[in-house]
Structure formats: C-alpha cells, structure tokens
Design a protein around this motif. Structure first.
Motif, short mmCIF file in Angstrom:
data_model
loop_
_atom_site.label_atom_id
_atom_site.label_comp_id
_atom_site.label_asym_id
_atom_site.label_seq_id
_atom_site.Cartn_x
_atom_site.Cartn_y
_atom_site.Cartn_z
N THR A 1 0.85 -1.19 0.00
CA THR A 1 0.00 0.00 0.00
C THR A 1 0.88 1.24 0.00
O THR A 1 2.01 1.21 0.52
N VAL B 1 -3.56 4.44 0.02
CA VAL B 1 -4.13 4.71 1.33
C VAL B 1 -4.27 6.23 1.43
O VAL B 1 -3.28 6.95 1.59
N SER C 1 -13.96 3.49 -3.30
CA SER C 1 -14.00 2.65 -2.10
C SER C 1 -13.59 1.21 -2.39
O SER C 1 -13.23 0.47 -1.47
N LEU D 1 -8.08 2.67 0.08
CA LEU D 1 -8.49 2.72 1.48
C LEU D 1 -8.39 4.17 1.96
O LEU D 1 -7.33 4.78 1.87
N ALA E 1 -8.85 -4.39 5.76
CA ALA E 1 -9.14 -4.03 4.37
C ALA E 1 -8.79 -5.17 3.41
O ALA E 1 -7.78 -5.85 3.59
#
Length: 558
Positions: A383, A409, A427, A431, A448
């Motif tokens: 991420t 993120v 969405s 995140l 998540a």
C-alpha cells in the motif's frame, strides 16, 4: 517589417503538417521557441504569453487544423471553414446535427483571442478545450446545449474580462442558466487550488469596493464559496472544506469570512487528473536524456498475475513533512499525523516512512533523512500513502500508485474527493484513512481487502490518463480498460450538474493550525502520536546532528 530600403516582408506561416493539432506537438523549449518564431509572422505575440520567457505549445486552438493561418491567437480560416479552430464546415455541422450523441451536448464559446491568454506550460485547459472542439459532443446550437464551455486559460489578470464577455456579450445563456438554478458553464483550471486560487489572485482586482468577500451577494454566480456558483470547475483539488453554517469560518478562507478555502462543490465540480509536466502525471518525454516516466512504467509493468511483487514494505510513504510551523501556523494534517503517529513505530508494522524535507526552517535537523528510490518502493509496496500536497495543495499520488499496482491509502480528510468520484468506485480500489483515523492505521489495514482492491483497479487505469489527448503512456492496447480520462469526464458531465448544499453538522477533521494538533490527538486517545520523532544513535545524539552538536532532548516514551 522595418522602413525604407532595409524593409523586408514578414515571412509566411509554415505549411501545415499532419499532427500539429496534437497536444504537445512541440516538446522541448527549443522546439517551442522555433514554433513560436514560425507563428509570429506578424510580429512577436507578447500578449498571449502568460509567463515571460516561456513559449506556448500552441498558438491557436487546434492550430487551425491546417484550414487557416494563426496570428495572435486567432484563426484566419479559409473560405468554407469557420469556428475557433476552423473546425466547422457545412459538412461538419450537418454531421453533428445528424449524429445521435449520448450527451452531453456542449457549446463552446468563441471567446475573442484578446481575452484568451495562453496557459504556457500549464496548457491543459487549452488541450482539453481543443479535444471538445473536435469531439462529437460539440453543438453549434446554444439553445440545444446541455453545457457551455468557456475556452481558454483562466489567468487571474484576464479571467474577469473574459467572464464579463461571456455574461454580457455572448448571448443570454449565462443569465438563463442562473435564473433556472442550473450550473452549466464549464471552466477548466490548471491551478493547484482550482477556482479558489484564481479568486485569491483577484483580490487586487476586486479591492476598494469590488466586494472580494461577496458580503453584498453580488458575486453569488462566481464566488468560489457560493452554493449557487454558476461555474462548473474542472480542477486538480477536490477538498470540499466547508465549515457548517453558524460555525466560525476558517482563518485561512478563500476570502474574508468565507466558509472554505478550496471550496470544491461535489455534484457540480469535478476532480480531474493532471497532465504531463506537472507532479504525479507520467510524461512520455524527458529533457534530461534519462528514461521517461512512461518508459520506466513500461519496464516495471505490473499486473495482479505477477508473482514478483514483494509487498514489502506493507505501507510506503516518502515525502515532505513540515514538522515546524509556517507563518500563521499552517501544516498539512494528512502528512504530519501519519508521521507523528507511525514514524517511531514503523518497523514494528512493516511501514516505510521517510522524511524528504531538508530545509531546516521546516524540519528539525535530526529529522532529515537520506533520499530513497520512491519509484522502486512504490513498485514493491503493498500500500502507498496518498496525502494532500505539502501545505494543502492537491495530492495526486494515487495515479502513479495505481499504475504501479500499489493500493492507495488516502490520508486526506473525508471531505476530499477523488478523480471522477461520481463514476469511479474509489471505495473498491483505495483505502480512505482520514487524519482522525490514522492512529488506528494497522488495524484498518488488517481489515481491508487489499488484494481485492489491487485486482479491482486493473481495468480502471486508463480512466486516469488522458490517452486521447496525451497518449497511452505505457498502457498496451486494451490494457487498463477501454475508456480514458476524457471519456470518463464526459460520463460525469452527462449527469446534470447541481448547486451545492453546505454541511449542517461539524465534520470530524483535524484542527486548522499546528498548535492545536497534539491536544486534538490526545483528546482522541492517541497520546503516542504526540511525542515527536525519537532518533538517537549509539552516542545518545539525535540522528543527523554533527559530532559535537548539543543533543536535543526528546522525552522518552512512557
């Protein structure tokens, strides 16, 4: 040119070459200067150069499509052609009338050249306007239009005369739209803070009785904060940072007493991707002789089927984090809260958080770190953090993150909107962890569906690039879906634009000024986020300080 025996005729304009209408036909400064020299056959066009010494990439809309000559921003069309770019003819008008466009039908105002300064290197509004002029969505019938496009770059020193022309000289369409309560006039903005930034620049224009703050409501159709603003703004920044009615206005508003700073209005305005030559949009050219960003992306091509992604670090961020207060106490919560909460504990959670600021007016000396290879780490990380800009400017890191297969993120506030978020399912592909929830970041990452997000993003990548304007960059035919950013923009604009309803409840967001941040974090049960970056070497010196420098004491964690 000249007088007497030494006089010489101005050279004739260059011959049309297929592709001159393409965005960024001239790439380097040398190419642009040479193109300007060929275009300026009536003398130097100083008026339309928005930045001294910075040549334009286009002198006229669509370079007149080879159907006329360009002089001072105006196309002198050959017989049988007309329009801003000489793009209209009897055959084209008949074709537009016969074709059943899915909408929206867009009428482009033929703004006089004297009211259209060039954007210079920030050329996106001109390039996007040229694409609309060439599209099947164009209509020559304003009475049948869904939207009205204001062509040109809204520079601060010319935008008010341009809008005055639209309102009073271009027909009844502005007043009719205002009376109907329908925002229908589209303006594309290359500025970091969108229409709000332009309005701030207009402060001197509207001083001494101009009512810059709109206290007399005379600017309800133009003021950035006005819920009944007529302008539909296509901009880089999506912060709908309104304070609720009855609450104190922000201390750094777009004007005195305004309820917002950026004033993005969802359902009316649209966040669009950037363009080559600005931060976080890949370019297919390089002035340094090194590999272009698109070449690097092609070399690092990734997909959900690849197995060489290490997914380490678990979360990656490298960027400027200004830990010292600037001016009246400004800071950027989407960066500083992450840094304050997780820099000290990054190794415990597999995070890589690197401070890239090295100017000591903005950071402490022990906080300065060696640079890292952000491209390589984005390529490998699971991420990637996507904050706002350094001090509240737009933040588009989601684009390079998604192109490299890293799940964004978003540490922006909840009121910050993403690109084309009316049609793109953010969405499902990112995140969103606003500053108020950053203290719970590891738990939110555990919950998540990161791999599902990575998979869902793959068929949407083309929608984040202006493929039909600037090229496909590294994407292969069919890769990343079939619709590009222009298709997605038109899909959004197909939905009727509506006026904005300001919030009635106070949003849960970080305080405006730095001195208020740590008390706010403590009140939320996150005291571990308020102890500062602790960095000591084996000699108990703060990291980064030269030998012999006094140690800076940081209270130990309890």
């Amino acid at each position: 040119r000249g007088r007497g025996a030494a006089a010489e005729c101005a050279p004739q304009p260059r011959a049309w070459v297929q592709g001159m209408d393409r965005a960024a036909y001239a790439r380097s400064n040398e190419q642009m200067e040479a193109a300007d020299a060929e275009r300026n056959w009536l003398g130097e066009d100083r008026w339309r150069s928005s930045v001294a010494g910075r040549p334009r990439t286009k002198a006229c809309p669509n370079e007149c499509l080879g159907r006329g000559s360009c002089a001072f921003g105006f196309c002198h069309c050959r017989a049988g052609f007309w329009g801003l770019d000489c793009g209209l003819s009897r055959a084209r008008v008949a074709s537009l009338a016969a074709e059943a466009s899915p909408g929206p039908r867009i009428y482009v105002y033929e703004v006089p050249a004297m009211l259209r300064r060039s954007c210079g290197p920030w050329r996106f509004p001109e390039d996007l306007g040229d694409a609309i002029l060439s599209s099947r969505h164009l209509t020559v019938r304003p009475d049948q239009a869904d939207l009205f496009w204001i062509y040109g770059c809204p520079n601060g020193d010319i935008v008010m005369p341009m809008l005055r022309w639209v309102k009073h000289s271009a027909g009844p369409w502005w007043n009719a739209s205002v009376a109907a309560g329908r925002p229908r006039h589209v303006l594309s903005l290359p500025h970091e803070e969108g229409w709000a930034e332009v309005w701030v620049l207009l402060r001197s224009w509207l001083a001494f009785g101009g009512d810059h703050g709109n206290s007399m409501r005379g600017w309800d159709d133009l003021h950035p904060a006005s819920p009944t603003r007529q302008l539909v703004c296509l901009q880089l920044h999506g912060s709908s940072d309104y304070t609720p009615a009855g609450s104190p206005p922000p201390r750094r508003g777009v004007s005195g007493g305004a309820a917002c700073r950026i004033c993005f209005q969802p359902g009316k305005d649209v966040v669009v991707p950037g363009f080559p030559s600005i931060m976080d949009y890949p370019a297919d050219y390089s002035h340094s002789g090194r590999a272009t960003q698109c070449e690097k992306l092609a070399a690092a091509r990734t997909s959900t089927a690849r197995t060489d992604r290490s997914r380490t670090p678990r979360l990656f961020f490298a960027g400027v984090v200004q830990t010292k207060s600037h001016g009246p106490g400004l800071y950027e919560a989407s960066r500083l809260v992450l840094y304050s909460c997780w820099k000290n504990r990054s190794s415990e959670h597999g995070f890589s958080i690197t401070q890239t600021e090295n100017v000591l007016v903005s950071v402490n000396q022990w906080e300065v770190e060696p640079p890292v290879d952000a491209f390589a780490l984005t390529r490998q990380a699971s991420t990637c953090v996507v904050p706002e800009g350094k001090i509240g400017s737009y933040g588009h890191r989601a684009v390079p993150a998604l192109l490299l297969g890293c799940v964004p993120v978003l540490t922006k506030e909840r009121h910050s909107h993403g690109h084309f978020d009316e049609v793109l399912p953010w969405s499902r592909i990112a995140l969103h962890v606003p500053p108020s929830e950053v203290p719970r970041l590891p738990q939110l990452l555990d919950e998540a569906p990161i791999e599902a997000m990575r998979t869902a993003a793959a068929p949407l990548l083309r929608r984040l690039l202006w493929v039909s304007i600037y090229g496909a960059c590294h994407l292969l035919p069919g890769e990343g879906g079939t619709a590009d950013a222009l298709d997605t923009l038109l899909e959004v604009l197909r939905r009727p634009r509506s006026h904005f309803t300001p919030p009635t409840a106070a949003p849960d967001r970080a305080p405006e000024f730095l001195k208020e941040l740590f008390p706010w974090l403590r009140s939320r049960g996150a005291p571990e986020c308020t102890r500062g970056y602790q960095c000591f070497d084996e000699h108990s010196r703060s990291c980064g300080l030269p030998r012999g420098a006094p140690t800076v004491y940081v209270p130990p964690r309890k």
